[in-house]
Design an enzyme around this catalytic site. Sequence first.
Site, mmCIF file in Angstrom:
data_model
loop_
_atom_site.group_PDB
_atom_site.id
_atom_site.type_symbol
_atom_site.label_atom_id
_atom_site.label_comp_id
_atom_site.label_asym_id
_atom_site.label_seq_id
_atom_site.Cartn_x
_atom_site.Cartn_y
_atom_site.Cartn_z
ATOM 1 N N THR A 238 -11.761 6.613 64.918
ATOM 2 C CA THR A 238 -11.231 7.139 63.614
ATOM 3 C C THR A 238 -10.482 8.267 64.163
ATOM 4 O O THR A 238 -10.672 8.772 65.183
ATOM 5 C CB THR A 238 -12.215 7.539 62.695
ATOM 6 O OG1 THR A 238 -13.139 8.405 63.328
ATOM 7 C CG2 THR A 238 -13.072 6.521 61.933
ATOM 8 N N LYS A 241 -12.544 12.415 62.359
ATOM 9 C CA LYS A 241 -13.771 13.344 62.588
ATOM 10 C C LYS A 241 -13.641 14.506 63.735
ATOM 11 O O LYS A 241 -12.942 15.574 63.351
ATOM 12 C CB LYS A 241 -14.994 12.371 63.115
ATOM 13 C CG LYS A 241 -15.193 11.069 62.219
ATOM 14 C CD LYS A 241 -16.334 10.120 62.521
ATOM 15 C CE LYS A 241 -16.554 9.103 61.781
ATOM 16 N NZ LYS A 241 -15.633 7.940 61.652
ATOM 17 N N ARG A 247 -7.368 10.917 57.797
ATOM 18 C CA ARG A 247 -8.341 9.752 57.787
ATOM 19 C C ARG A 247 -7.606 8.654 58.278
ATOM 20 O O ARG A 247 -6.453 8.311 57.642
ATOM 21 C CB ARG A 247 -8.728 9.556 56.181
ATOM 22 C CG ARG A 247 -9.605 8.695 55.751
ATOM 23 C CD ARG A 247 -10.353 8.995 54.861
ATOM 24 N NE ARG A 247 -11.038 10.124 54.810
ATOM 25 C CZ ARG A 247 -12.504 10.597 55.309
ATOM 26 N NH1 ARG A 247 -13.156 9.206 55.560
ATOM 27 N NH2 ARG A 247 -12.862 11.680 55.448
HETATM 28 N N1 DSN Z 1 -19.276 6.888 57.677
HETATM 29 C C1 DSN Z 1 -18.995 7.481 59.013
HETATM 30 C C2 DSN Z 1 -20.120 8.263 59.409
HETATM 31 O O1 DSN Z 1 -20.510 9.247 58.787
HETATM 32 O O2 DSN Z 1 -20.547 8.100 60.693
HETATM 33 C C3 DSN Z 1 -18.977 6.139 60.122
HETATM 34 O O3 DSN Z 1 -17.891 5.465 59.322
#
Ligand code: DSN
Length: 438
Positions: A238, A241, A247
């Site tokens: 992704t 993060k 996103r």
């Molecule tokens: N929802 C994410 C997480 O919190 O790790 C993974 O897609």
Amino acid sequence: MAQDPIADAVLKLIREQDPDAAGMLERETERQQNTIELIASENHASAAVMHAAGTCLTNKYAEGYPGARYYGGCEFHDQVEDLARDRAKKLFNCRFANVQPHSGAQANAAVFLALLQPGDTFASLELSDGGHLSHGLKVNMSGKWFKPVHYPLHYDENHADFERIDYDAVEKVCMEHKPKLLMCGYSAYPRVIDFEKFRKIADKCGALLHADIAHIAGLVASGEHPSPFPHCDVVTTTTHKTLRGPRGGLILTDNEELSKKFDRAVFPGTQGGPLMHIVLAKAVAFGEALKPEFKAYQKQVKANARALAGALVDLGFRITSGGTENHLMLVDLRTRDAELTGADAEKWLEAAGIICNKNGVPRDPRPPRVTSGLRLGSPAATTRGFGEAEMKTVASMIDRVLQAKGDEGETARVRDEVRELCARFPLHGAPAHASAAS
Ligand code: DSN
């Protein structure tokens, strides 16, 4: 607080046209400003990244790839996508990048479409030990149309690698089932992944190696976690993060033949038109990640995670695997209080303004909606400027809330302290009104 005239203007514009939607945006902005975000997969993107995502590029259809689109008018979209691809390749030191996946799960779906046939076997970590739903959950496409086999963590408490990846078990599972694809990379794993060891196992059993580095991408990009290249055939992630972009998702590879397969699997295989406003925001975020400040940020992310984990241990909590080497940790609540569940802890902490998620611990006897653990991460708090001292304060707040077990008086006292702490570390990109004082 860090005022953002653009965010102010946007809110004003929406309020004039649509007070209901503006009210929701305003309240969410205030929530983010006035709470401590410890969800390990979340972050606060920069004002430039957020505003890039809110631009006129959302108006355009651009199916296809630069130089080969199915619609006219794509001149600048080609430039934007090339910029994002070039920066992604530089950031991760690889030869090919597809920046169109709408999310990490979409990136993984495209990899499955490109490399597997329905019914093919792939190997991944036991999902309850920290894997992701797109790595073979029964109700996910990956588990419904393909055949997942799972490798476990070390479950022997007396082993030095307790609750870490059991590479012997990975090899055993792979030699027994001969998967076509071996996956590594996780959603709730606090230790370093040895991609070289995975490569050796993949070679031995004849599998392609896929690393899903969604959680650790920012650490990898800045050299704070070993790179999956040159060991892995394909890497997905992704972008929102630890990488702190908009996103979205990303597919990376060094293999030209595979890169063509992934491009076809993204479009037209699993997606239609790319979200070009998000591709622009990805380019901006990758540009930020190439700067030296990003490395300093990732170092602090790790230092803050260590500080939080250490302070929690000092307060009597058990951290799975004995600590953390990245941005996250799993807190086993049972050692503090056998009755305490992750669900209750998440709820009580949210009431105090500390946001995190319940999470199963390895071999958790409780179901996923209850759990015995909490997953905590440092990326978002580090972005707003918290250092180790603040993380220690946060640990003590967590301890007080959990000891109080939902007592309203103590929860309110901690809530006030959280607001004061947040006011000292304002978020960028927020409208001026969203301060603790308002
Ligand atoms: N929802 C994410 C997480 O919190 O790790 C993974 O897609």
